[in-house]
Design a protein around this motif. Structure first.
Motif, PDB file in Angstrom:
ATOM      1  N   ALA A  73     -20.487   9.372  41.958  1.00  0.00           N
ATOM      2  CA  ALA A  73     -20.767   8.294  40.997  1.00  0.00           C
ATOM      3  C   ALA A  73     -19.761   8.311  39.853  1.00  0.00           C
ATOM      4  N   GLU A  74     -19.445   9.518  39.358  1.00  0.00           N
ATOM      5  CA  GLU A  74     -18.474   9.618  38.261  1.00  0.00           C
ATOM      6  C   GLU A  74     -17.065   9.288  38.750  1.00  0.00           C
ATOM      7  N   ASP A  76     -16.315   7.198  41.150  1.00  0.00           N
ATOM      8  CA  ASP A  76     -16.259   5.737  41.289  1.00  0.00           C
ATOM      9  C   ASP A  76     -16.147   5.051  39.933  1.00  0.00           C
ATOM     10  N   ARG A  77     -16.854   5.612  38.926  1.00  0.00           N
ATOM     11  CA  ARG A  77     -16.783   5.016  37.580  1.00  0.00           C
ATOM     12  C   ARG A  77     -15.375   5.098  37.024  1.00  0.00           C
ATOM     13  N   GLU A  80     -13.066   2.641  38.906  1.00  0.00           N
ATOM     14  CA  GLU A  80     -13.307   1.244  38.525  1.00  0.00           C
ATOM     15  C   GLU A  80     -12.712   0.928  37.160  1.00  0.00           C
ATOM     16  N   HIS A  81     -12.883   1.837  36.212  1.00  0.00           N
ATOM     17  CA  HIS A  81     -12.310   1.602  34.874  1.00  0.00           C
ATOM     18  C   HIS A  81     -10.792   1.572  34.937  1.00  0.00           C
TER      19      HIS A  81
END
Length: 447
Positions: A73-74, A76-77, A80-81
């Motif tokens: 999850a981190e 992917d975050r 994305e940023h």
């Protein structure tokens, strides 16, 4: 993530989070690396922020550490940023320049953004390339694991070793789906060939003949794709081994001969000659061919000395004297020439007993047991004792090669069917191979 510094900070934080979760789960860096099928250096560099592996790495870490998907999850975050930041910077500059009479002159510094991609875009592409290219550490890890497994073959039960190798085979598939530089690609294909060859031998040990043939064929194709003649020769020797134990003696000979054509001066010539040619020729009744192959194999031992007293059965280097002697004995025994067997078995059994290799210990004892039945004064009791030792030695391995050799021994022992010790051997073999009650015993009941 407004800039690359913030991205780097976030990645470092993710690495520290991995280290904390790993320690909380009680894993060392080396231990975690083995579980996720990455190199220890990759885990260490990721935790310190010096390396940023691909998404698959974080998926495996989440699964192994049972984090509930926190790490992915981190990841992917952050990704994305970074993507959004790159679009924000590149977006305005993506408009086409108005052409003017000086459009083809060298651009001014303030116009350069209109000609070139943004630096972040180039960096992202470069990082993607680096992430996709398997570094030497990963390849070294893979090669080390495969060599260790080849060494452990005959020391561990084939089912146990197969279970250990299956995840490694999946890991190789993932690497092969990536992008590597040509020299690394060749190393990867060579390692994959060795892994498939090992799995072929393990499938043979477990009696899965079709699977064994498929893995062995794959091993050769991989070696061929790597353009590595020595690995091609090694794969052909493995194909010859499997063809021999599946009763395809002409194929076993053909594979060995093709391997010899590819081997050049490689030490693989010893294995191909004695394990491949000599034994297949013996089954085909070629006495002259067996003598020639045995003589050539022993002559090559001095040119390619083994670094260990007993080489591995799937040796990537030269065969040792003990292996050569054991295969020579098997070939001569198939021809019924027991006078040529004793000396070879004396050498082989002594070496195998010292090394504690139960498969070779059992096979050589079964050959010696058969010799005791072929003498002018047969010794069925001594033969039965040796056969029982062989089956007892491999009780937890249940090797197909040992079972086949035991059945061949019992076929020779038919004239001595009244001996109770031989009945015990037949009963034990039937139990080991799970022969049904309706199937006739390997040794006929005394009349």
């Amino acid at each position: 993530m407004a800039n690359s510094d913030e991205t780097k900070t976030a990645r470092c934080a993710l690495g520290r989070q991995l280290a904390e979760l790993r320690k909380a789960a009680g894993h060392t860096q080396h231990g975690l690396a083995r579980l996720v099928q990455y190199g220890r250096s990759s885990v260490a560099s990721t935790e310190t922020g010096h390396q940023y592996p691909d998404r698959e790495f974080w998926v495996r870490c989440d699964s192994t550490l049972q984090t509930g998907g926190k790490l992915v999850a981190e990841y992917d975050r952050i990704a994305e940023h970074r993507r959004r930041s790159a679009l924000q910077v590149v977006g305005p500059a993506s408009r086409p320049m108005a052409l003017s009479p000086t459009s083809f002159d060298a651009p001014r510094a303030d116009d350069a953004a209109g000609l070139w991609e943004h630096v972040d875009s180039i960096d992202a592409r470069r990082l993607a390339l680096k992430a996709a290219v398997d570094d030497d550490a990963r390849l070294s890890y893979l090669e080390t694991e495969i060599r260790q497994a080849i060494h452990d073959n005959e020391r561990l039960a084939p089912a146990i070793l197969t279970t250990r190798m299956r995840p490694l085979r999946a890991y190789v598939d993932q690497l092969m789906a990536g992008r590597q530089h040509p020299p690394q690609r060749a190393r990867l294909y060579t390692a994959a060939a060795h892994l498939s060859g090992l799995l072929a031998a393990l499938a043979l040990d477990l009696g899965a003949f079709r699977v064994a043939h498929a893995y062995a064929a794959e091993a050769f194709d991989l070696a061929d794709a790597a353009s590595e003649p020595e690995t091609q020769a090694w794969a052909r020797a493995t194909q010859s081994l499997i063809a021999f134990y599946t009763g395809e003696y002409h194929d076993a000979l053909a594979y060995a001969q093709d391997g010899l054509r590819r081997a050049g001066t490689s030490p693989q010539r010893i294995r191909l000659t004695i394990n491949g040619q000599a034994r297949a020729l013996a089954r085909l009744g070629d006495r002259y061919g067996v003598d020639s192959a045995v003589d050539r194999a022993f002559a090559m031992l001095s040119d390619h000395p083994s670094v260990t007293q007993v080489s591995t059965s799937l040796a990537l280097g030269p065969y040792c004297e003990a292996r050569t002697a054991a295969n020579a004995a098997t070939a001569y025994l198939a021809l019924g020439r027991t006078a040529d067997v004793d000396d070879h078995l004396t050498v082989a059994i002594a070496a195998f007993d010292t090394a504690g290799l139960r498969g070779p210990q059992a096979l050589s004892r079964l050959d010696l047991a058969t010799v005791h039945l072929h003498t002018d004064d047969p010794e069925p009791e001594q033969a039965a004792t040796l056969a029982m030792q062989a089956l007892t030695l491999t009780a937890d391995q249940r090797l197909e090669s040992v079972h086949q050799r035991a059945r061949q021994f019992l076929a020779v022992a038919r004239p001595f069917a009244r001996q109770p010790q031989l009945r015990q051997v037949a009963d034990l073999l039937a139990e080991r191979t799970q022969v049904s009650i309706a199937t006739p015993p390997a040794l006929p009941s005394p009349s």
